[in-house]
Design a protein around this motif. Structure first.
Motif, PDB file in Angstrom:
ATOM      1  N   GLN A  53      -8.110   5.227   1.138  1.00  0.00           N
ATOM      2  CA  GLN A  53      -8.769   6.022   0.438  1.00  0.00           C
ATOM      3  C   GLN A  53      -9.543   7.142   0.957  1.00  0.00           C
ATOM      4  O   GLN A  53      -9.576   8.459   0.733  1.00  0.00           O
ATOM      5  N   SER A  92      -7.104  -0.835   2.083  1.00  0.00           N
ATOM      6  CA  SER A  92      -6.933  -0.076   0.777  1.00  0.00           C
ATOM      7  C   SER A  92      -8.308   0.939   0.850  1.00  0.00           C
ATOM      8  O   SER A  92      -7.965   2.310   0.663  1.00  0.00           O
ATOM      9  N   LEU A 137       0.856  -1.089  -0.077  1.00  0.00           N
ATOM     10  CA  LEU A 137       0.196   0.026  -0.124  1.00  0.00           C
ATOM     11  C   LEU A 137       0.618   1.352  -0.001  1.00  0.00           C
ATOM     12  O   LEU A 137       0.454   2.219  -0.437  1.00  0.00           O
ATOM     13  N   ASN A 181       3.202   1.886  -1.961  1.00  0.00           N
ATOM     14  CA  ASN A 181       3.327   2.174  -3.400  1.00  0.00           C
ATOM     15  C   ASN A 181       2.239   3.244  -3.861  1.00  0.00           C
ATOM     16  O   ASN A 181       2.277   3.912  -4.718  1.00  0.00           O
ATOM     17  N   ASP A 182       0.968   3.062  -3.249  1.00  0.00           N
ATOM     18  CA  ASP A 182      -0.337   3.879  -3.621  1.00  0.00           C
ATOM     19  C   ASP A 182      -0.555   4.735  -2.786  1.00  0.00           C
ATOM     20  O   ASP A 182      -0.955   6.021  -3.346  1.00  0.00           O
ATOM     21  N   TYR A 183      -0.159   4.865  -1.372  1.00  0.00           N
ATOM     22  CA  TYR A 183      -0.395   6.083  -0.535  1.00  0.00           C
ATOM     23  C   TYR A 183       0.797   6.370   0.163  1.00  0.00           C
ATOM     24  O   TYR A 183       1.767   5.559   0.314  1.00  0.00           O
TER      25      TYR A 183
END
Length: 82
Positions: free
Chosen positions: A76, A72, A24, A26-28
């Motif tokens: 978000q 995830s 995670l 990598n995305d946040y």
């Protein structure tokens, strides 16, 4: 953003949760602060039956069996509150 990850040694659920947190990242954009509950009687008493525990903004977002999808979605909401 800082995520506190309560864990302990020899915990397979903690190992799996750490892998999910690493993915995670990598995305946040967040920093993981790992705390071993066995280093503190207070933390052991508070989280002993719940670990692993993931806390964000002083709120527990998930504990026990951590799953990528649920975590995830929580990220978000924290990153992009509506």
């Amino acid at each position: 953003m800082k995520v506190i990850f309560y864990t302990r040694e020899k915990c397979h659920l903690c190992t799996e949760a750490k892998e999910i947190l690493n993915v995670l990242q990598n995305d946040y954009n967040f920093e993981i602060m790992e705390k071993n509950i066995d280093d503190s009687d207070e933390l052991t008493e508070k989280y002993g039956l719940m670990i692993p525990v993931i806390e964000m903004n002083q709120e527990i977002v998930q504990y026990g069996q951590i799953d990528y999808y649920t975590l995830s979605k929580r990220f978000q909401k924290k990153v992009n509150p509506s």
